[in-house]
Enzyme design. Structure first.
Site, short mmCIF file in Angstrom:
data_model
loop_
_atom_site.label_atom_id
_atom_site.label_comp_id
_atom_site.label_asym_id
_atom_site.label_seq_id
_atom_site.Cartn_x
_atom_site.Cartn_y
_atom_site.Cartn_z
N ASP A 1 12.21 -38.57 -143.34
CA ASP A 1 13.35 -39.27 -142.77
C ASP A 1 12.85 -40.01 -141.52
O ASP A 1 12.56 -39.39 -140.49
CB ASP A 1 14.44 -38.24 -142.43
N LYS B 1 19.04 -47.09 -138.98
CA LYS B 1 19.16 -47.52 -137.59
C LYS B 1 18.61 -48.93 -137.27
O LYS B 1 19.34 -49.88 -137.33
CB LYS B 1 18.56 -46.45 -136.67
N PHE C 1 18.02 -33.43 -137.97
CA PHE C 1 19.28 -34.16 -138.16
C PHE C 1 19.09 -35.16 -139.29
O PHE C 1 18.18 -35.99 -139.25
CB PHE C 1 19.72 -34.90 -136.88
C1 LIG Z 1 20.91 -41.24 -137.07
C2 LIG Z 1 20.15 -40.44 -138.06
C3 LIG Z 1 20.65 -40.19 -139.35
C4 LIG Z 1 22.04 -40.59 -139.77
O1 LIG Z 1 22.24 -41.97 -139.72
P1 LIG Z 1 23.74 -42.56 -139.80
O2 LIG Z 1 23.52 -44.03 -139.89
O3 LIG Z 1 24.45 -42.13 -138.57
O4 LIG Z 1 24.37 -41.99 -141.03
C5 LIG Z 1 19.85 -39.50 -140.22
N1 LIG Z 1 18.61 -39.10 -139.88
C6 LIG Z 1 18.10 -39.32 -138.66
C7 LIG Z 1 16.71 -38.87 -138.34
C8 LIG Z 1 18.85 -39.99 -137.70
O5 LIG Z 1 18.36 -40.18 -136.48
#
Ligand SMILES: *Cc1c(COP(=O)(O)O)cnc(C)c1O
Length: 398
Positions: A224, A253, A139
């Site tokens: 990420d 986050k 994700f």
């Molecule tokens: C939550 C998340 C995102 C996206 O972040 P947003 O602030 O919702 O755009 C991207 N990568 C990972 C691993 C995430 O957990």
């Protein structure tokens, strides 16, 4: 359900785009690891706003920093310098061992910027070097580039055409990655620990092998750490657990403890791919968000803080494994490390999450049947015991 709840539910139904399958409570305020709804019911928060509220709720130092900065200046545009932004960037560079940071407002924006700078860097050497390889079950966000990077087809359904140049491989499958890479690979982009997809940690040696393949093909390794970073794994950056260093890392986050922010951090050679005008943002890294980030960036990397995450995380994981041993017909696997933990169920988890909510415990389920625990990093062993007790009661009734 109270009249207060009913009013909010009705307003939401009439006025808000229905993209969230929400739980039926209206939250009002929090303190530490606890939240209260508008009817005064208290909840133990083991979701932390999806890995965001790393310092819990109403942290005095965080609230003070935001308040003080709001009085001074909330926003001023990136056409000017601010102390708060310079400090946050310098701290991220110091902590990561990389060279330059850039701030956006969200995880998706952080990844979007990382993808853009990687493509700019790669195509300057070879116009065909555009391939971005990501993992299935990953994700990476909801913008067009990041939902395309996200290796789960349902996030792209009905939204095409999506941007080209993305290829998917199985996470933890080094052979498939090797067969997919070439000199035309621009970057390999992975979550250091997969969160949304069901809490999957890298197999021993996997990330080192990915690093070596990226070096072989002159491709960038983008990690990420939007969910797994900011101390959650027990190290400030999750990649520190695996003895490797990425070329680009993304954060969001928990980075400002709840104030919207995102960041990508890059090595110098990659930073040079962007010059004035090549990227930008109106809000990103504004002084309010950076003042909040500076509190997190001083508290979380403290050795005692990280040690707490390791200890309480190991304690929690051991407790979940005991539940698995007791209910093997319900829990098939416990995964994760630090305070990013998952318990895979043999059936959908939403009923269990709802039953916990009834008992005043907020937990989460991801990928349909994986209970996911990404609480504030300040939770105590007593609070872990409470969650394990409630979960045990619920599992006994399944
Ligand atoms: C939550 C998340 C995102 C996206 O972040 P947003 O602030 O919702 O755009 C991207 N990568 C990972 C691993 C995430 O957990």
């Amino acid at each position: 359900m109270s009249e207060l709840d009913e009013k909010v539910f009705a307003e939401d139904k009439a006025s808000y785009v229905p993209v969230f399958q929400r739980y039926h409570i209206v939250l009002d305020h929090g303190k530490g690891t606890y939240l209260w709804d508008v009817d005064g019911k208290k909840y133990l928060d083991f979701l932390g706003g999806i890995a965001v509220n790393v310092l819990g709720h109403d942290d005095p130092e965080l609230v003070w920093a935001i308040t003080e900065q709001a009085h001074k200046m909330i926003h001023c545009s990136n056409l000017y310098y601010t102390q708060a932004q310079a400090d946050a960037a310098a701290r991220l560079v110091e902590l990561s061992g990389l060279d330059k940071a850039f701030f956006g407002n969200s995880g998706a924006e952080a990844n979007e910027g990382a993808i853009k700078i990687a493509r700019k860097w790669a195509t300057a050497q070879n116009p065909d070097k555009v391939q971005i390889i990501t993992a299935r079950m990953s994700f990476h966000g909801r913008t067009y580039a990041t939902l395309t990077a996200t290796g789960q087809p349902h996030y792209q359904q009905g939204l095409g055409p999506v941007p080209g140049g993305f290829t998917y491989v199985d996470y933890n499958n080094i052979e498939e990655l090797e067969q997919t890479m070439s000199e035309n690979t621009c970057a390999v982009m992975l979550e250091t620990i997969q969160g949304e997809g069901g809490v999957y940690t890298p197999a021993p040696g996997y990330l080192q092998q990915v690093r070596a393949l990226c070096d072989k093909y002159h491709a960038l390794l983008i990690l990420d750490e939007i969910q797994a970073g900011i101390g959650r794994s027990g190290k400030f950056f999750a990649y520190e657990n695996y003895g490797i260093k990425p070329d680009i890392v993304t954060l969001a986050k928990g980075l400002a403890g709840g104030v919207p922010i995102g960041a990508f951090i890059v090595k110098e050679e990659v930073a040079q791919a962007f010059g004035p005008g090549d990227h930008g943002t109106t809000f990103g890294g504004n002084p309010l968000a950076c003042a909040a980030a500076n509190v997190v960036l001083h508290r979380v990397p403290e050795p005692a803080f990280l040690q707490h995450v390791q200890q309480v995380g190991a304690y929690f994981k051991a407790g979940l494994e005991k539940l698995q041993a007791k209910y093997p017909q319900l829990i098939t696997e416990v995964r994760g490390q630090g305070l990013i933990l998952g318990a895979e169920l043999t059936k959908p988890g939403r009923d269990i999450v709802n039953a916990a909510l009834d008992q005043g415990v907020i937990i989460n389920c991801t990928a349909g049947k994986v209970l996911r625990f990404i609480p504030p990093l300040i939770i105590t062993e007593e609070q872990v015991d409470e969650v394990l007790r409630v979960l045990g009661d619920i599992l006994a009734k399944q």
